[in-house]
Write an enzyme that holds these catalytic residues in place. Structure first.
Site, PDB file in Angstrom:
ATOM      1  N   GLY A 216      -5.704 -10.036  -1.750  1.00 30.45           N
ATOM      2  CA  GLY A 216      -4.685  -9.063  -2.147  1.00 30.45           C
ATOM      3  C   GLY A 216      -3.840  -8.738  -0.922  1.00 30.45           C
TER       4      GLY A 216
ATOM      5  N   ARG B 216      -2.931   5.739   2.522  1.00 31.41           N
ATOM      6  CA  ARG B 216      -3.845   5.068   3.455  1.00 31.41           C
ATOM      7  C   ARG B 216      -4.072   5.848   4.755  1.00 31.41           C
ATOM      8  NH1 ARG B 216      -3.695   0.596   5.525  1.00 31.41           N
ATOM      9  NH2 ARG B 216      -5.792  -0.028   4.968  1.00 31.41           N
TER      10      ARG B 216
ATOM     11  N   CYS C 130       1.413  19.963   0.943  1.00 31.03           N
ATOM     12  CA  CYS C 130       0.736  21.126   1.528  1.00 31.03           C
ATOM     13  C   CYS C 130      -0.731  20.839   1.823  1.00 31.03           C
ATOM     14  CB  CYS C 130       0.896  22.319   0.610  1.00 31.03           C
ATOM     15  SG  CYS C 130       2.614  22.793   0.567  1.00 31.03           S
TER      16      CYS C 130
ATOM     17  N   TYR D 132      -1.945  -1.751  -1.450  1.00 32.76           N
ATOM     18  CA  TYR D 132      -2.587  -0.443  -1.505  1.00 32.76           C
ATOM     19  C   TYR D 132      -1.630   0.680  -1.080  1.00 32.76           C
ATOM     20  CZ  TYR D 132      -6.404  -3.732  -1.741  1.00 32.76           C
ATOM     21  OH  TYR D 132      -7.197  -4.795  -2.102  1.00 32.76           O
TER      22      TYR D 132
HETATM   23  N1  LLP Z   1     -11.922  -8.814  -4.828  1.00 33.07           N
HETATM   24  C1  LLP Z   1     -12.622  -7.683  -5.056  1.00 33.07           C
HETATM   25  C2  LLP Z   1     -13.789  -7.749  -5.945  1.00 33.07           C
HETATM   26  C3  LLP Z   1     -12.224  -6.482  -4.450  1.00 33.07           C
HETATM   27  O1  LLP Z   1     -12.925  -5.383  -4.668  1.00 33.07           O
HETATM   28  C4  LLP Z   1     -11.083  -6.456  -3.604  1.00 33.07           C
HETATM   29  C5  LLP Z   1     -10.649  -5.213  -2.962  1.00 33.07           C
HETATM   30  C6  LLP Z   1     -10.374  -7.664  -3.416  1.00 33.07           C
HETATM   31  C7  LLP Z   1     -10.827  -8.820  -4.036  1.00 33.07           C
HETATM   32  C8  LLP Z   1      -9.145  -7.764  -2.576  1.00 33.07           C
HETATM   33  O2  LLP Z   1      -9.369  -7.472  -1.236  1.00 33.07           O
HETATM   34  P1  LLP Z   1      -8.189  -7.674  -0.175  1.00 33.07           P
HETATM   35  O3  LLP Z   1      -7.909  -9.167  -0.084  1.00 33.07           O
HETATM   36  O4  LLP Z   1      -6.995  -6.949  -0.655  1.00 33.07           O
HETATM   37  O5  LLP Z   1      -8.712  -7.111   1.077  1.00 33.07           O
HETATM   38  N2  LLP Z   1      -7.596   0.708  -0.713  1.00 33.07           N
HETATM   39  C9  LLP Z   1      -8.155   0.021   0.427  1.00 33.07           C
HETATM   40  C10 LLP Z   1      -8.640  -1.363   0.078  1.00 33.07           C
HETATM   41  C11 LLP Z   1      -9.650  -1.380  -1.042  1.00 33.07           C
HETATM   42  C12 LLP Z   1     -10.068  -2.784  -1.406  1.00 33.07           C
HETATM   43  C13 LLP Z   1     -10.861  -2.798  -2.659  1.00 33.07           C
HETATM   44  N3  LLP Z   1     -11.259  -4.110  -3.086  1.00 33.07           N
HETATM   45  C14 LLP Z   1      -7.120  -0.013   1.541  1.00 33.07           C
HETATM   46  O6  LLP Z   1      -6.034   0.526   1.378  1.00 33.07           O
HETATM   47  O7  LLP Z   1      -7.397  -0.531   2.626  1.00 33.07           O
END
Ligand code: LLP
Length: 415
Positions: free
Chosen positions: A274, A311, A341, A369
């Site tokens: 992602g 974030r 606030c 995100y």
């Molecule tokens: N696959 C699964 C099962 C996941 O839970 C996630 C992310 C991904 C793939 C994708 O991961 P990426 O390639 O994007 O690192 N909100 C947080 C990140 C939470 C990620 C949750 N799972 C942030 O802003 O850093």
């Protein structure tokens, strides 16, 4: 020009002058570059083999127009809710390219996944397996599934985004996975076609991904002794990007090491990136509303808050902040804060900036995100999202209006 570039001190994204966008569409506004998304996606696609799949992790950015762009490039999708699955279908995705993870899938979500006949449901517990078997029986269909394994490996990132430790709610141990595969052997309505693993996000060290691959390979070997149905290994997403000075994890290098390790083992690969596809491709444009100088600190109070970009407040994460022009003002150290606030409403701490009231800023690397985690806290209206491709500008989501916001709370559609 591709990506971010400066000309006469003015910041451009591809061929677009970002201050023009800020003036035309107002602030705060999210802006993404299609060319950056495409090139990051191709790093994955080009390194993989014909039958492997890149399943873009929809939770990182779920705008249907972004999903369409990726779908047209041959991406599959990783979803974690029925509604993310519906978004993919609206974007024209083939269900055969969709995997569904998540620890809390409801009955309705499983029914939807089975009705659409998606590629694989990634099962996260024994009780979920029981539920899927029951629903598949009721519906008279066969469920194609993978088991998500928890290898007890740290992603070595922020504790909130670690998912592969044994204290985590995600996946199952090897022992439980083997029990589950025995159960599947004797059940008629379920096919165990894969094994999956995702140890967390913003992973910088490639060896951590290779360690989890090792777990999958060994388990697949054991499971296939009995079943011989496991045909793919899903190594998840999680590759880290550069926010400040970290060296990003390089997808093509990791894929080439993964393929080397697989050698002539006959498994297709799935990846679920992602952040590494869209994180660096987006900025949040914002304007300085006030400068507030106190005895201790200088605050630049901007019109974007923690509701627009969560974030920094949630993970203390670093995002570069730059001015859209390069006016000759005195450089000072600022706390870049929003209007919400809460003292947690800080988007960037201790930044050297040349700003005054009205200055336009870009908060960088918010493609992943960013918008998806935004909220209406303080009854703030969510920003628009804009996609640019070369010199073309497309509003892919309008700014919310107050009327839309309150329409679910009023009988008369708001005021
Ligand atoms: N696959 C699964 C099962 C996941 O839970 C996630 C992310 C991904 C793939 C994708 O991961 P990426 O390639 O994007 O690192 N909100 C947080 C990140 C939470 C990620 C949750 N799972 C942030 O802003 O850093």
């Amino acid at each position: 020009m591709k990506g971010f570039n400066r000309n006469n001190g003015e910041l451009f994204l591809d061929d677009i002058l970002l201050s023009d966008l800020a003036v035309s569409y107002g602030t705060p506004t999210y802006v993404y570059s299609a060319s950056l998304i495409r090139s990051r996606f191709l790093e994955y696609k080009d390194a993989l083999r014909q039958d492997d799949k890149v399943c873009f992790s929809v939770k990182s950015n779920s705008n249907i127009n972004i999903l369409k762009l990726l779908n047209e490039m041959g991406s599959g999708f990783d979803v974690v809710s029925g509604n993310e699955l519906r978004r993919c279908l609206l974007a024209g995705a083939d269900p055969k390219n969709i995997v569904f993870s998540g620890v809390g899938k409801t009955k309705a979500e499983i029914q939807l996944a089975l009705k659409e006949n998606i590629f694989s449901i990634n099962i996260e517990s024994e009780n979920e397996l029981n539920r899927i078997i029951e629903i598949a029986k009721e519906m008279g269909v066969e469920a194609n599934c993978a088991i998500r394994v928890n290898p007890d490996i740290s992603a070595e990132s922020h504790p909130y985004i670690e998912t592969g430790l044994k204290t985590s709610k995600f996946g199952v141990t090897k022992e439980v996975a083997l029990n589950m595969s025995q159960k599947i052997r004797t059940s008629e309505n379920i096919n165990l076609i894969g094994l999956a693993c995702h140890i967390g996000s913003q992973i910088i060290k490639p060896e951590l991904i290779l360690d989890s691959l090792e777990h999958l390979i060994h388990l697949a070997d054991e499971v296939n002794r009995d079943l011989n149905t496991v045909t793919f290994l899903d190594i998840g997403g999680g590759l880290g990007i550069t926010y400040k000075d970290e060296e990003r994890a390089n997808p093509s290098e990791i894929i080439s090491q993964t393929l080397n390790r697989l050698g002539d083992l006959n498994f297709d690969l799935i990846l679920e990136p992602g952040r590494s596809i869209i994180g660096n491709a987006g900025v949040l444009l914002t304007q300085v509303e006030y400068i507030k100088e106190t005895e201790n600190l200088n605050f630049a109070i901007i019109d974007a808050g923690m509701n627009d970009l969560m974030r920094p407040s949630l993970y203390s994460s670093w995002h570069n902040v730059s001015t859209l022009d390069s006016k000759e003002l005195e450089e000072k150290i600022y706390q870049v804060v929003g209007p919400v606030c809460e003292s947690a409403d800080s988007l960037a701490k201790d930044r050297a900036l040349k700003v005054e009231e009205g200055s336009l800023l870009a908060i960088h690397d918010v493609g992943a995100y960013g918008y998806v985690m935004s909220s209406n806290y303080n009854t703030r209206l969510r920003p628009p999202e804009i996609l640019i491709e070369g010199s073309t500008v497309q509003v892919i989501k309008r700014r919310e209006s107050f009327k839309e916001l309150v329409s679910l709370e009023t009988n008369n559609n708001g005021t």
